[in-house]
Write a protein that holds these residues in place. Structure first.
Motif, PDB file in Angstrom:
ATOM      1  N   LYS A   1       8.911   2.959  -1.010  1.00  0.00           N
ATOM      2  CA  LYS A   1       8.188   1.686  -1.172  1.00  0.00           C
ATOM      3  C   LYS A   1       9.143   0.544  -1.538  1.00  0.00           C
ATOM      4  O   LYS A   1       9.831   0.604  -2.562  1.00  0.00           O
TER       5      LYS A   1
ATOM      6  N   ILE B   1       0.531  -2.304  -1.743  1.00  0.00           N
ATOM      7  CA  ILE B   1      -0.059  -1.120  -1.121  1.00  0.00           C
ATOM      8  C   ILE B   1      -1.473  -1.395  -0.612  1.00  0.00           C
ATOM      9  O   ILE B   1      -1.846  -0.958   0.489  1.00  0.00           O
TER      10      ILE B   1
ATOM     11  N   GLU C   1       0.740   6.278  -3.504  1.00  0.00           N
ATOM     12  CA  GLU C   1       2.115   5.972  -3.919  1.00  0.00           C
ATOM     13  C   GLU C   1       2.380   6.624  -5.261  1.00  0.00           C
ATOM     14  O   GLU C   1       1.553   6.573  -6.178  1.00  0.00           O
TER      15      GLU C   1
ATOM     16  N   VAL D   1       5.720   6.481  -0.834  1.00  0.00           N
ATOM     17  CA  VAL D   1       4.393   6.251  -0.251  1.00  0.00           C
ATOM     18  C   VAL D   1       4.106   7.339   0.768  1.00  0.00           C
ATOM     19  O   VAL D   1       4.947   7.660   1.613  1.00  0.00           O
TER      20      VAL D   1
END
Length: 236
Positions: A141, A147, A164, A169
């Motif tokens: 990430k 997200i 996540e 992720v």
């Protein structure tokens, strides 16, 4: 955490721990992709994915290049995907994916592994509905990534679940949306660390440590087989 992260946890503990077992299987996946769609990763998305997964396991570039060269040579092997379904000790369900250039050999070997380790092969299609086939994508990430915003952008591409944890992720979708999601990540400039199709048990069962030890003998024999690419079970 959801089932996707349970998959990731299991993936970290997978039995393909030794490079001597991992690399030939990864090389075969590269060869199959290169033979089917050509040896240029820029023009062959399946090959790009196979190389991505090989790099995720720290497979050297020389091995990757050698696999592509073998696949594009005049003496390239003709591999075909063949699946087997079986029951092992204590009723464990086992789904085996193979890539073989000699189906007679592969059938004989897989049946032998089951028969000698307390199991048996069952007719194709008997167990498939006990597993959900999923597309699994993993990436690191970026600090500036939202997200929830990414989730909204990926829903139309087939996203089912996004999670996540510790900066990693994990995205899950139905296997039929693998190509669509893969392209979406490419278009968004997201660099994946893994992109795989996996079979996840939809009704996992608990087994005792003693039972798992006995089951493990069968799984080890299957995973040691050169033709076997992946083995899935319904172990919780």
């Amino acid at each position: 955490m959801g089932r996707a992260f349970e998959y990731r946890k299991a993936a970290k503990m997978k039995r393909w721990g030794a490079m001597s077992r991992v690399f030939p299987k990864l090389a075969k996946a590269i060869e199959m992709a290169a033979k089917a769609g050509g040896g240029d990763p820029e023009m062959n998305s399946a090959l790009r994915t196979a190389i991505l997964n090989a790099k995720a396991e720290n497979m050297p570039k020389t091995n990757i290049d050698a696999a592509i060269k073998r696949a594009t040579g005049k003496d390239a092997a003709n591999y075909s995907d063949v699946n087997f379904e079986g029951k092992g000790p204590h009723g464990v369900l086992v789904f085996v994916e193979t890539a073989t250039d000699n189906n007679t050999r592969t059938v004989a070997n897989v049946k032998m592994h089951f028969n000698k380790n307390g199991g048996q092969v069952v007719p194709t299609g008997s167990l498939e509905f006990f597993f959900d086939r999923k597309a699994i994508f993993e990436f690191n990430k970026p600090e500036d990534m939202d997200i929830e915003e990414l989730e909204l952008e990926l829903i139309d591409a087939g996203l089912e679940e996004i999670e996540e944890e510790d900066g990693i992720v994990l995205v899950t979708a139905d296997y039929t949306d693998f190509g669509t999601l893969n392209k979406a990540f490419e278009d968004m400039g997201i660099e994946l660390t893994k992109a795989e199709l996996k079979r996840i048990p939809n009704n996992p069962q608990e087994f005792s440590e003693e039972q798992q030890e006995e089951i493990g003998k069968l799984l080890e024999k299957l995973e040691d087989d050169d033709d076997v690419q992946a083995v899935y079970t319904n172990i919780a």
